[in-house]
Design a protein around this motif. Sequence first.
Motif, PDB file in Angstrom:
ATOM      1  N   GLY A 170       0.798  -1.213   0.000  1.00  0.00           N
ATOM      2  CA  GLY A 170       0.000   0.000   0.000  1.00  0.00           C
ATOM      3  C   GLY A 170       0.829   1.260   0.000  1.00  0.00           C
ATOM      4  O   GLY A 170       0.450   2.274   0.598  1.00  0.00           O
ATOM      5  N   VAL A 171       1.997   1.224  -0.679  1.00  0.00           N
ATOM      6  CA  VAL A 171       2.905   2.368  -0.705  1.00  0.00           C
ATOM      7  C   VAL A 171       3.227   2.722  -2.149  1.00  0.00           C
ATOM      8  O   VAL A 171       3.039   1.908  -3.056  1.00  0.00           O
ATOM      9  CB  VAL A 171       4.216   2.059   0.065  1.00  0.00           C
ATOM     10  CG1 VAL A 171       3.910   1.734   1.516  1.00  0.00           C
ATOM     11  CG2 VAL A 171       4.984   0.914  -0.590  1.00  0.00           C
ATOM     12  N   PRO A 172       3.719   3.930  -2.396  1.00  0.00           N
ATOM     13  CA  PRO A 172       4.057   4.307  -3.770  1.00  0.00           C
ATOM     14  C   PRO A 172       5.300   3.587  -4.274  1.00  0.00           C
ATOM     15  O   PRO A 172       6.166   3.179  -3.489  1.00  0.00           O
ATOM     16  CB  PRO A 172       4.303   5.818  -3.677  1.00  0.00           C
ATOM     17  CG  PRO A 172       4.684   6.059  -2.263  1.00  0.00           C
ATOM     18  CD  PRO A 172       3.898   5.069  -1.463  1.00  0.00           C
ATOM     19  N   LEU A 173       5.362   3.434  -5.583  1.00  0.00           N
ATOM     20  CA  LEU A 173       6.559   2.934  -6.252  1.00  0.00           C
ATOM     21  C   LEU A 173       7.252   4.127  -6.889  1.00  0.00           C
ATOM     22  O   LEU A 173       6.726   4.738  -7.820  1.00  0.00           O
ATOM     23  CB  LEU A 173       6.192   1.893  -7.312  1.00  0.00           C
ATOM     24  CG  LEU A 173       7.357   1.367  -8.164  1.00  0.00           C
ATOM     25  CD1 LEU A 173       8.397   0.687  -7.300  1.00  0.00           C
ATOM     26  CD2 LEU A 173       6.843   0.422  -9.249  1.00  0.00           C
ATOM     27  N   VAL A 174       8.429   4.481  -6.375  1.00  0.00           N
ATOM     28  CA  VAL A 174       9.191   5.630  -6.868  1.00  0.00           C
ATOM     29  C   VAL A 174      10.258   5.127  -7.831  1.00  0.00           C
ATOM     30  O   VAL A 174      10.949   4.146  -7.533  1.00  0.00           O
ATOM     31  CB  VAL A 174       9.834   6.396  -5.694  1.00  0.00           C
ATOM     32  CG1 VAL A 174      10.668   7.563  -6.203  1.00  0.00           C
ATOM     33  CG2 VAL A 174       8.759   6.888  -4.740  1.00  0.00           C
ATOM     34  N   LEU A 220      -5.017  14.541 -12.868  1.00  0.00           N
ATOM     35  CA  LEU A 220      -5.062  13.364 -12.003  1.00  0.00           C
ATOM     36  C   LEU A 220      -6.190  13.559 -11.003  1.00  0.00           C
ATOM     37  O   LEU A 220      -6.236  14.559 -10.283  1.00  0.00           O
ATOM     38  CB  LEU A 220      -3.741  13.177 -11.248  1.00  0.00           C
ATOM     39  CG  LEU A 220      -3.711  11.993 -10.270  1.00  0.00           C
ATOM     40  CD1 LEU A 220      -3.749  10.675 -11.033  1.00  0.00           C
ATOM     41  CD2 LEU A 220      -2.484  12.054  -9.371  1.00  0.00           C
ATOM     42  N   LEU A 221      -7.110  12.609 -10.959  1.00  0.00           N
ATOM     43  CA  LEU A 221      -8.196  12.636  -9.993  1.00  0.00           C
ATOM     44  C   LEU A 221      -7.713  12.017  -8.687  1.00  0.00           C
ATOM     45  O   LEU A 221      -7.015  10.997  -8.688  1.00  0.00           O
ATOM     46  CB  LEU A 221      -9.403  11.870 -10.530  1.00  0.00           C
ATOM     47  CG  LEU A 221      -9.975  12.386 -11.851  1.00  0.00           C
ATOM     48  CD1 LEU A 221     -11.010  11.430 -12.394  1.00  0.00           C
ATOM     49  CD2 LEU A 221     -10.577  13.770 -11.668  1.00  0.00           C
ATOM     50  N   THR A 222      -8.086  12.630  -7.568  1.00  0.00           N
ATOM     51  CA  THR A 222      -7.591  12.171  -6.265  1.00  0.00           C
ATOM     52  C   THR A 222      -8.734  12.059  -5.273  1.00  0.00           C
ATOM     53  O   THR A 222      -9.808  12.641  -5.445  1.00  0.00           O
ATOM     54  CB  THR A 222      -6.536  13.142  -5.714  1.00  0.00           C
ATOM     55  OG1 THR A 222      -7.122  14.456  -5.593  1.00  0.00           O
ATOM     56  CG2 THR A 222      -5.321  13.213  -6.608  1.00  0.00           C
ATOM     57  N   SER A 223      -8.457  11.323  -4.214  1.00  0.00           N
ATOM     58  CA  SER A 223      -9.426  11.166  -3.125  1.00  0.00           C
ATOM     59  C   SER A 223      -9.355  12.399  -2.234  1.00  0.00           C
ATOM     60  O   SER A 223      -8.814  12.369  -1.131  1.00  0.00           O
ATOM     61  CB  SER A 223      -9.107   9.892  -2.333  1.00  0.00           C
ATOM     62  OG  SER A 223     -10.008   9.736  -1.264  1.00  0.00           O
ATOM     63  N   GLY A 224      -9.904  13.493  -2.743  1.00  0.00           N
ATOM     64  CA  GLY A 224      -9.785  14.780  -2.067  1.00  0.00           C
ATOM     65  C   GLY A 224      -8.433  15.406  -2.351  1.00  0.00           C
ATOM     66  O   GLY A 224      -7.473  14.717  -2.700  1.00  0.00           O
ATOM     67  N   ALA A 225      -8.348  16.714  -2.193  1.00  0.00           N
ATOM     68  CA  ALA A 225      -7.067  17.386  -2.432  1.00  0.00           C
ATOM     69  C   ALA A 225      -6.006  16.935  -1.438  1.00  0.00           C
ATOM     70  O   ALA A 225      -4.816  16.955  -1.749  1.00  0.00           O
ATOM     71  CB  ALA A 225      -7.260  18.902  -2.356  1.00  0.00           C
ATOM     72  N   VAL A 244      -0.089  14.054  -0.157  1.00  0.00           N
ATOM     73  CA  VAL A 244       0.655  12.840   0.177  1.00  0.00           C
ATOM     74  C   VAL A 244       1.392  12.320  -1.052  1.00  0.00           C
ATOM     75  O   VAL A 244       2.563  11.938  -0.979  1.00  0.00           O
ATOM     76  CB  VAL A 244      -0.293  11.762   0.735  1.00  0.00           C
ATOM     77  CG1 VAL A 244       0.450  10.453   0.964  1.00  0.00           C
ATOM     78  CG2 VAL A 244      -0.935  12.251   2.036  1.00  0.00           C
ATOM     79  N   LEU A 245       0.729  12.307  -2.201  1.00  0.00           N
ATOM     80  CA  LEU A 245       1.364  11.827  -3.424  1.00  0.00           C
ATOM     81  C   LEU A 245       2.561  12.702  -3.789  1.00  0.00           C
ATOM     82  O   LEU A 245       3.622  12.192  -4.177  1.00  0.00           O
ATOM     83  CB  LEU A 245       0.351  11.818  -4.568  1.00  0.00           C
ATOM     84  CG  LEU A 245      -0.860  10.904  -4.399  1.00  0.00           C
ATOM     85  CD1 LEU A 245      -1.788  11.047  -5.594  1.00  0.00           C
ATOM     86  CD2 LEU A 245      -0.443   9.455  -4.221  1.00  0.00           C
ATOM     87  N   LEU A 246       2.405  14.005  -3.693  1.00  0.00           N
ATOM     88  CA  LEU A 246       3.510  14.909  -4.009  1.00  0.00           C
ATOM     89  C   LEU A 246       4.695  14.675  -3.082  1.00  0.00           C
ATOM     90  O   LEU A 246       5.847  14.651  -3.517  1.00  0.00           O
ATOM     91  CB  LEU A 246       3.044  16.361  -3.901  1.00  0.00           C
ATOM     92  CG  LEU A 246       2.088  16.852  -4.992  1.00  0.00           C
ATOM     93  CD1 LEU A 246       1.389  18.129  -4.556  1.00  0.00           C
ATOM     94  CD2 LEU A 246       2.840  17.073  -6.301  1.00  0.00           C
ATOM     95  N   LEU A 278       2.955  11.027 -10.121  1.00  0.00           N
ATOM     96  CA  LEU A 278       1.957  10.945  -9.067  1.00  0.00           C
ATOM     97  C   LEU A 278       1.075   9.719  -9.240  1.00  0.00           C
ATOM     98  O   LEU A 278       0.689   9.073  -8.254  1.00  0.00           O
ATOM     99  CB  LEU A 278       1.099  12.212  -9.051  1.00  0.00           C
ATOM    100  CG  LEU A 278       1.832  13.533  -8.793  1.00  0.00           C
ATOM    101  CD1 LEU A 278       0.858  14.689  -8.801  1.00  0.00           C
ATOM    102  CD2 LEU A 278       2.584  13.488  -7.478  1.00  0.00           C
ATOM    103  N   THR A 279       0.763   9.391 -10.482  1.00  0.00           N
ATOM    104  CA  THR A 279      -0.076   8.217 -10.752  1.00  0.00           C
ATOM    105  C   THR A 279       0.610   6.949 -10.270  1.00  0.00           C
ATOM    106  O   THR A 279      -0.036   6.051  -9.699  1.00  0.00           O
ATOM    107  CB  THR A 279      -0.384   8.121 -12.252  1.00  0.00           C
ATOM    108  OG1 THR A 279      -1.069   9.316 -12.675  1.00  0.00           O
ATOM    109  CG2 THR A 279      -1.263   6.913 -12.557  1.00  0.00           C
ATOM    110  N   ARG A 280       1.919   6.857 -10.485  1.00  0.00           N
ATOM    111  CA  ARG A 280       2.642   5.665 -10.042  1.00  0.00           C
ATOM    112  C   ARG A 280       2.652   5.543  -8.522  1.00  0.00           C
ATOM    113  O   ARG A 280       2.761   4.435  -7.980  1.00  0.00           O
ATOM    114  CB  ARG A 280       4.079   5.704 -10.569  1.00  0.00           C
ATOM    115  CG  ARG A 280       4.185   5.473 -12.071  1.00  0.00           C
ATOM    116  CD  ARG A 280       5.618   5.203 -12.479  1.00  0.00           C
ATOM    117  NE  ARG A 280       6.501   6.325 -12.236  1.00  0.00           N
ATOM    118  CZ  ARG A 280       6.729   7.307 -13.109  1.00  0.00           C
ATOM    119  NH1 ARG A 280       6.130   7.280 -14.298  1.00  0.00           N
ATOM    120  NH2 ARG A 280       7.556   8.298 -12.817  1.00  0.00           N
ATOM    121  N   ALA A 281       2.541   6.670  -7.834  1.00  0.00           N
ATOM    122  CA  ALA A 281       2.532   6.646  -6.371  1.00  0.00           C
ATOM    123  C   ALA A 281       1.144   6.433  -5.793  1.00  0.00           C
ATOM    124  O   ALA A 281       0.998   6.245  -4.585  1.00  0.00           O
ATOM    125  CB  ALA A 281       3.099   7.959  -5.827  1.00  0.00           C
TER     126      ALA A 281
END
Length: 492
Positions: free
Chosen positions: A71-75, A217-222, A227-229, A368-371
Amino acid sequence: MAGAASVTPGEDVVLVVGVGACEDAPAAEVLGLVRDAVREAGFPEGAVAELATVDVKGAEPAIVGAAAWFGVPLVTYSVRELAGVTVPNPSARSRAAVGTPSVAEAAALCGGGELLVPKRKSAPAGRPPMATCAVVGRPRAVAPADGPDLRHHGDAEVRDDGADLIDLAVNVRADTPPAWLKELIAASLDGLAAYPDGRAARAAVAARHGVAPDRVLLTSGAAEAFVLLARALKVRHPYVVHPQFTEPEAALRDAGHAVGRVLLRARDGFRLDAAAVPEEADLVVVGNPTNPTSVLHPAASIAALARPGRTLVVDEAFMDAVPGEREALAGRTDVPGLVVLRSLTKTWGLAGLRIGYVLAAPDTISALTRAQPLWPVSTPALEAARACVGPRALAEAGHAAHRVAADRAHLLAGLAALAPAGVEAAGPAEGPFVLVRVPGAAGVRERLRERGFAVRRGDTFPGLGPDWIRLAVRDRGTSDRFLAALAAVLGL
């Protein structure tokens, strides 16, 4: 645990796991290797903050699947970035195949930290290994213990004791969502059996701002976007312009960044001073109009912060509450490094549904999408997004912005009448809320609660002291009742 001299379990630590894998490596082999390495480091699996790899492996299903499992981003990093990282266990084979002496160690170390588990290989029975990984620990950057509580938000003011309070603490427009929007959201429930498909909503947002869909990019709220950034962008010197919404700094700190603050001053009207932002800043976050000051900065002043190699994040969560959205940067493609965040929760009363979006250059959107986790925005939220950027909604939001402006002027006039008691509103206010200085604000807040009103404390915003409160703009009748209560509390 290998070589952990200063980063140990029990501290506030995040783990970065560098991963390399051959093409078509079995998912179970990669995931099992990563889990074993985390255990070897002596940390729980929940301490993993991100997986990292070389960009040419960024779409490898086994690596993507491992990141999704945690459940974490792939950087991802370019070969050039990884080739410049000194690694303890270089491999000629890795350098020949990919261009870096070790994908796993270099990717884990690229953002700094201490190598806890050196490169290790998977050990499948009867065939060569197809995966490598390494684990790095980074002390989590945290706010000073005596600093403001960055995780305090207005909703806490109305839920703490269960009292039946008139809510002036949360900046969500009253009497929302409207009936037509609730009907559309309810109708979308028939499609819940299918996985969410964001293409139509993404196209609608793109059309609303006159940009291509690959800039959306659509997000679960701003808040998710912050967090993605924080997790996806490779920055070393992030700065946040305060006072403003505290989640950007909190997200950056949670991701292990040391965050610089640029504090705007009340005596200057909380106006942006571009010269106060250090040149070293490679990420700058600013709100417009700013929460909680309600200041609307000129678009030209914000755009002047852009620099080559700098990401400029502008939080425009409340811009649709400004008549004509003047000073907006959303849709601009001529400002280098510009990232604009928008929220649909405030104007449309969708805080419980969670929907927002990011506008940025395609490469930033891709990072951001990858994360982002899989299917982060629900089908009802996608339906709301599509509807809230349509012509009918934009017209309604425009009318609402003018009503808010009139109601704000009424509230400010009433506050001005309380000046003899030391009440002072920051201004000029342009958002759906106002920032007010009141002597002894902590006690005033409690006495207002006794009279049925919840207001937002201001001392949790960096740059504000204990004598500040924030008030959401409501209709004139509500404001008149509040002003009477405030006058009584102040002994007028």
